[in-house]
Design a protein around this motif. Structure first.
Motif, PDB file in Angstrom:
ATOM      1  N   LEU A  50      -2.727  -5.039   5.193  1.00 21.73           N
ATOM      2  CA  LEU A  50      -2.542  -3.636   5.554  1.00 21.73           C
ATOM      3  C   LEU A  50      -1.089  -3.352   5.924  1.00 21.73           C
ATOM      4  O   LEU A  50      -0.526  -2.315   5.547  1.00 21.73           O
ATOM      5  CB  LEU A  50      -3.460  -3.276   6.725  1.00 21.73           C
ATOM      6  CG  LEU A  50      -4.972  -3.305   6.425  1.00 21.73           C
ATOM      7  CD1 LEU A  50      -5.771  -3.061   7.699  1.00 21.73           C
ATOM      8  CD2 LEU A  50      -5.337  -2.273   5.363  1.00 21.73           C
ATOM      9  N   SER A  51      -0.481  -4.274   6.660  1.00 19.61           N
ATOM     10  CA  SER A  51       0.930  -4.096   7.028  1.00 19.61           C
ATOM     11  C   SER A  51       1.820  -4.106   5.799  1.00 19.61           C
ATOM     12  O   SER A  51       2.782  -3.330   5.695  1.00 19.61           O
ATOM     13  CB  SER A  51       1.360  -5.201   7.998  1.00 19.61           C
ATOM     14  OG  SER A  51       0.620  -5.117   9.204  1.00 19.61           O
ATOM     15  N   THR A  53       1.125  -3.092   2.900  1.00 16.51           N
ATOM     16  CA  THR A  53       0.970  -1.853   2.129  1.00 16.51           C
ATOM     17  C   THR A  53       1.530  -0.638   2.858  1.00 16.51           C
ATOM     18  O   THR A  53       1.349   0.494   2.404  1.00 16.51           O
ATOM     19  CB  THR A  53      -0.515  -1.621   1.801  1.00 16.51           C
ATOM     20  OG1 THR A  53      -1.272  -1.572   3.021  1.00 16.51           O
ATOM     21  CG2 THR A  53      -1.062  -2.733   0.918  1.00 16.51           C
ATOM     22  N   THR A  55       0.838   0.343   6.123  1.00 19.95           N
ATOM     23  CA  THR A  55      -0.015   0.930   7.151  1.00 19.95           C
ATOM     24  C   THR A  55       0.629   0.744   8.522  1.00 19.95           C
ATOM     25  O   THR A  55       1.024  -0.373   8.864  1.00 19.95           O
ATOM     26  CB  THR A  55      -1.402   0.269   7.149  1.00 19.95           C
ATOM     27  OG1 THR A  55      -1.960   0.349   5.836  1.00 19.95           O
ATOM     28  CG2 THR A  55      -2.340   0.952   8.131  1.00 19.95           C
ATOM     29  N   ARG A  59      -2.510   1.932  13.335  1.00 20.28           N
ATOM     30  CA  ARG A  59      -3.673   2.174  12.466  1.00 20.28           C
ATOM     31  C   ARG A  59      -4.313   0.855  12.042  1.00 20.28           C
ATOM     32  O   ARG A  59      -5.526   0.779  11.859  1.00 20.28           O
ATOM     33  CB  ARG A  59      -3.248   2.978  11.243  1.00 20.28           C
ATOM     34  CG  ARG A  59      -4.432   3.472  10.406  1.00 20.28           C
ATOM     35  CD  ARG A  59      -4.037   4.586   9.466  1.00 20.28           C
ATOM     36  NE  ARG A  59      -5.196   5.119   8.783  1.00 20.28           N
ATOM     37  CZ  ARG A  59      -5.478   4.908   7.506  1.00 20.28           C
ATOM     38  NH1 ARG A  59      -4.659   4.177   6.759  1.00 20.28           N
ATOM     39  NH2 ARG A  59      -6.556   5.430   6.950  1.00 20.28           N
ATOM     40  N   VAL A  60      -3.493  -0.186  11.884  1.00 23.30           N
ATOM     41  CA  VAL A  60      -4.035  -1.505  11.543  1.00 23.30           C
ATOM     42  C   VAL A  60      -5.012  -1.958  12.623  1.00 23.30           C
ATOM     43  O   VAL A  60      -6.120  -2.431  12.336  1.00 23.30           O
ATOM     44  CB  VAL A  60      -2.904  -2.549  11.375  1.00 23.30           C
ATOM     45  CG1 VAL A  60      -3.484  -3.954  11.272  1.00 23.30           C
ATOM     46  CG2 VAL A  60      -2.073  -2.234  10.140  1.00 23.30           C
ATOM     47  N   LEU A  63      -8.272  -0.043  12.388  1.00 17.27           N
ATOM     48  CA  LEU A  63      -9.098  -0.450  11.249  1.00 17.27           C
ATOM     49  C   LEU A  63      -9.789  -1.785  11.518  1.00 17.27           C
ATOM     50  O   LEU A  63     -10.959  -1.967  11.159  1.00 17.27           O
ATOM     51  CB  LEU A  63      -8.234  -0.545   9.986  1.00 17.27           C
ATOM     52  CG  LEU A  63      -7.726   0.796   9.439  1.00 17.27           C
ATOM     53  CD1 LEU A  63      -6.727   0.579   8.318  1.00 17.27           C
ATOM     54  CD2 LEU A  63      -8.896   1.649   8.943  1.00 17.27           C
ATOM     55  N   GLY A 108      -7.845   1.012  -1.851  1.00 15.88           N
ATOM     56  CA  GLY A 108      -6.862   1.448  -0.862  1.00 15.88           C
ATOM     57  C   GLY A 108      -6.860   2.946  -0.656  1.00 15.88           C
ATOM     58  O   GLY A 108      -7.748   3.679  -1.109  1.00 15.88           O
ATOM     59  N   LEU A 112      -9.972   3.340   2.112  1.00 14.83           N
ATOM     60  CA  LEU A 112      -9.856   2.190   3.000  1.00 14.83           C
ATOM     61  C   LEU A 112     -10.837   2.251   4.168  1.00 14.83           C
ATOM     62  O   LEU A 112     -11.532   1.264   4.473  1.00 14.83           O
ATOM     63  CB  LEU A 112      -8.428   2.090   3.517  1.00 14.83           C
ATOM     64  CG  LEU A 112      -7.994   0.770   4.149  1.00 14.83           C
ATOM     65  CD1 LEU A 112      -8.182  -0.380   3.181  1.00 14.83           C
ATOM     66  CD2 LEU A 112      -6.541   0.862   4.588  1.00 14.83           C
TER      67      LEU A 112
END
Length: 411
Positions: A50-51, A53, A55, A59-60, A63, A108, A112
């Motif tokens: 996630l990082s 991409t 994000t 927010r990571v 999620l 994604g 997601l």
């Protein structure tokens, strides 16, 4: 104890749980192993993906929390579905939900959030339905404890292998890990939905000590209890306490291990030793050496082991304290988890097994964040001193005493 599970003549030994398990039961145990591997290939690397991409860090965290919330928080509803529509149908729904979730994560973007939620909910459906089907099969042989211990062992193999295989596969791309999860779930889901039959395995025909029509009586490893009014409430609180104490391994112990040894490698040693001990000894310990003890006794002993484990940290004697902590903490894990499941199953009303196991999942959803939050608060406010471990030790000892309030096993 039934005649079929009585002590065999000299030279004979009671057949293992695996040998008495049907082809479907073995496929279910394989599912426990495979889903454990793919989950722990995927989970430790999700934050990195996630990082990578773009994000945001905040927010990571949300999620990752969503995945845990949907996995454990959905457990009561999952248990209700197991009881209402059947464990077999719920297993199929769990596979389908997870496959859709992995595909959405791969896509994604806006997909997601629903993808992560679907993976968590699917995992909840699979865990409860597979566990229920295994327990139903084991009941035919009065071997509930052996099956729960074997299931736990298979699950821990996945926990150990998953991160290793994930690290090997990660250079190929995160989508390769998701593809492995989807393909394995498709294969197992197809087999368990269309090919497998839910039927209890028969005892081997060459067992001379197994009569043709054994009388069914309670086995010490599958003890019927009278839950009364307080039983379910005490069991639920015991499960919350277990997850609160166990959560310290993920929240407080890593920080303590670094403080005691001066290296971040120390927590890896703790988890490696923990996993090795569980894999090597849990099944044998519960089924062969402690098989004659009721789950209430094992539960009490498990919390007492937790108290000893955290008490060992009081001297703060570097590596020695850390290694001595790991042994009783692992013993507590080996005793408490399967004993909670066994008590939930053997005290549940008819056709309420799924809901009983689902309540234990809800206890985990409450206990884990509660324990992690309180543990880190204590560590910060007491500056990591002995008072932290004295407090946790007292909590474990009180939980052990509370287990004595559970109903005694019926004779």
């Amino acid at each position: 104890m039934s005649a079929a599970t009585a002590t065999p003549p000299r030279g004979r030994s009671r057949p293992s749980t695996w040998s008495r398990t049907s082809a479907t039961g073995r496929a279910l145990l394989t599912t426990v192993l495979t889903t454990g591997v793919t989950t722990f290939m995927f989970l430790p690397l999700l934050a990195l993906h996630l990082s990578a991409t773009g994000t945001p860090v905040g927010r990571v965290g949300l999620l990752i929390g969503l995945l845990s919330l949907c996995g454990q928080g959905f457990s009561v509803l999952s248990g209700h579905l197991v009881d209402r529509v059947g464990a077999r149908t719920t297993t199929t729904a769990g596979f389908a939900c997870r496959i859709v979730g992995y595909l959405l994560i791969s896509a994604g973007g806006a997909a997601l959030v629903p993808g992560i939620a679907a993976v968590g909910i699917g995992g909840s459906l699979l865990v409860l339905s597979v566990k229920t089907r295994l327990v139903i099969e084991a009941a035919a042989h009065d071997d509930t404890r052996g099956m729960l211990a074997l299931r736990s062992t298979f699950g821990n193999v996945g926990v150990v292998l998953g991160p290793v295989l994930g690290a090997v596969a990660y250079p190929l791309g995160f989508d390769a890990i998701l593809a492995a999860a989807v393909l394995s779930h498709l294969g197992l889901g197809f087999h368990l939905t269309f090919l497998a039959k839910d039927e209890a395995a028969q005892a081997p025909a060459d067992l001379a000590f197994a009569p043709a029509a054994p009388e069914r009586k309670p086995d010490p490893g599958h003890t019927a209890t009278a839950p009364g009014r307080r039983g379910p409430a005490v069991l639920f609180l015991a499960a919350v306490a277990y997850w609160a104490l166990y959560s310290q391994l993920n929240a407080v112990i890593p920080l303590t291990a670094r403080a005691l040894t001066g290296t971040t490698v120390a927590i890896t040693v703790v988890f490696t030793l923990n996993g090795a001990l569980v894999l090597l000894f849990q099944y044998t310990l519960l089924r062969r050496f402690l098989g004659h003890l009721p789950p209430r006794t094992l539960l009490t002993a498990g919390f007492a082991a937790f108290a000893v484990a955290y008490l060992v940290l009081l001297p703060q004697a570097g590596w020695l304290s850390l290694l001595l902590f790991t042994v009783p903490a692992t013993l507590a894990e080996m005793l408490i988890g399967p004993s909670l499941d066994e008590l939930a199953v053997t005290t549940a009303p008819p056709r309420r097994t799924g809901r009983a196991l689902g309540l234990l999942g809800l206890a985990g959803a409450i206990g884990s964040p509660l324990g992690a939050g309180l543990g880190t608060h204590l560590l910060q406010s007491l500056h990591g001193g002995p008072a932290v471990w004295l407090t946790v030790t007292t909590a474990a000892a009180l939980a052990a005493a509370a287990c004595l309030l559970l109903p005694r096993p019926a004779r």
